[in-house]
Design a protein around this motif. Structure first.
Motif, PDB file in Angstrom:
ATOM      1  N   UNK A 265     -37.071  20.618  59.437  1.00  0.00           N
ATOM      2  CA  UNK A 265     -36.462  21.694  60.215  1.00  0.00           C
ATOM      3  C   UNK A 265     -36.847  23.083  59.707  1.00  0.00           C
ATOM      4  N   UNK A 266     -37.810  23.158  58.842  1.00  0.00           N
ATOM      5  CA  UNK A 266     -38.113  24.433  58.191  1.00  0.00           C
ATOM      6  C   UNK A 266     -39.066  25.305  58.995  1.00  0.00           C
ATOM      7  N   UNK A 267     -39.012  26.587  58.722  1.00  0.00           N
ATOM      8  CA  UNK A 267     -39.974  27.533  59.279  1.00  0.00           C
ATOM      9  C   UNK A 267     -41.392  27.172  58.837  1.00  0.00           C
ATOM     10  N   UNK A 268     -41.555  26.805  57.546  1.00  0.00           N
ATOM     11  CA  UNK A 268     -42.882  26.500  57.012  1.00  0.00           C
ATOM     12  C   UNK A 268     -43.538  25.345  57.770  1.00  0.00           C
ATOM     13  N   UNK A 269     -42.775  24.283  58.024  1.00  0.00           N
ATOM     14  CA  UNK A 269     -43.311  23.137  58.753  1.00  0.00           C
ATOM     15  C   UNK A 269     -43.731  23.534  60.156  1.00  0.00           C
ATOM     16  N   UNK A 270     -42.871  24.249  60.859  1.00  0.00           N
ATOM     17  CA  UNK A 270     -43.170  24.599  62.244  1.00  0.00           C
ATOM     18  C   UNK A 270     -44.300  25.617  62.358  1.00  0.00           C
ATOM     19  N   UNK A 271     -44.403  26.527  61.388  1.00  0.00           N
ATOM     20  CA  UNK A 271     -45.530  27.456  61.401  1.00  0.00           C
ATOM     21  C   UNK A 271     -46.846  26.708  61.173  1.00  0.00           C
TER      22      UNK A 271
END
Length: 225
Positions: A127-133
């Motif tokens: 659910x992280x920003x890093x994963x989705x970016x």
């Protein structure tokens, strides 16, 4: 503390193949950095939503996948409370109030405390920003994998992509502990990513080796507050 760190490191190894090691290393630095340094100030990735998700992964012993379901509630500032609602460790919680990240065992005892006011904090790398970016970067440069069509997840149209992983990422202990899944001679790992076709956020991911599922995580609900 040493026991907690050892436990987390083993989890990172398990999750690493799902999302990729470097990505998780960044995410866990934000959550678990113990040197007290300030983290980068960024806006929270999710706010005013309630997200349910299910994770299936290999246990420490045996080869039957453990299954847990989580419910994460975010407020308008991206602060969250995450709870295991079914499966092993039911009742365990994690929360972030904008200043302190905390984890509690099923008995309500605090097992981890980390001071951080970075909006990059997430209850799970999924659910992280890093994963989705990273997912968006792969989409933009065409390296997310081969397109396998569309499906429906949590009422959203999701596009499926299959990405091959390097066989060298398999730890030796996995080959020893899970011989029916990992081979000493040949490992062919793939990750299937299910990405929201409109918002381009990760809705699910499934890791397989030689065709056998060994880790999956997917949203089961996504509701605005």
């Amino acid at each position: 503390m040493k026991q907690q760190i050892k436990k987390r490191l083993s989890w990172v190894i398990l999750a690493g193949i799902l999302i990729v090691g470097a990505l998780l290393a960044y995410n866990f630095y934000v959550l678990m950095n113990l040197n007290g340094e300030e983290t980068e100030q960024v806006e929270p990735f999710y706010s005013n939503v309630v997200i349910g998700y299910q994770e299936r992964k290999l246990p420490k012993e045996g080869e039957t996948l453990e299954e847990r379901e989580y419910l994460v509630t975010y407020d308008e500032n991206g602060h969250f409370v995450s709870e295991v609602v079914t499966g092993p460790n039911v009742g365990a919680k994690a929360e972030w109030d904008g200043e302190t990240y905390l984890e509690f065992n099923p008995d309500g005892e605090e097992v981890l405390r980390q001071e951080t006011n970075s909006g990059a904090v997430a209850p799970h790398p999924f659910l992280s920003r890093a994963t989705n970016e990273q997912i968006r970067k792969w989409l933009d440069d065409g390296t997310l994998g081969s397109s396998e069509g569309e499906t429906n997840l949590v009422g959203r149209t999701a596009q499926a992509y299959v990405k091959s992983e390097s066989a060298e990422t398999v730890p030796e202990e996995w080959i020893e502990n899970y011989p029916s899944i990992f081979s000493e001679e040949e490992n062919k790992e793939t990750v299937t990513y299910y990405v929201d076709a409109n918002e381009r956020i990760l809705l699910a991911a499934e890791s397989r080796n030689n065709g056998k599922l060994f880790h999956s995580i997917r949203m089961t609900s996504f509701e605005s507050r």
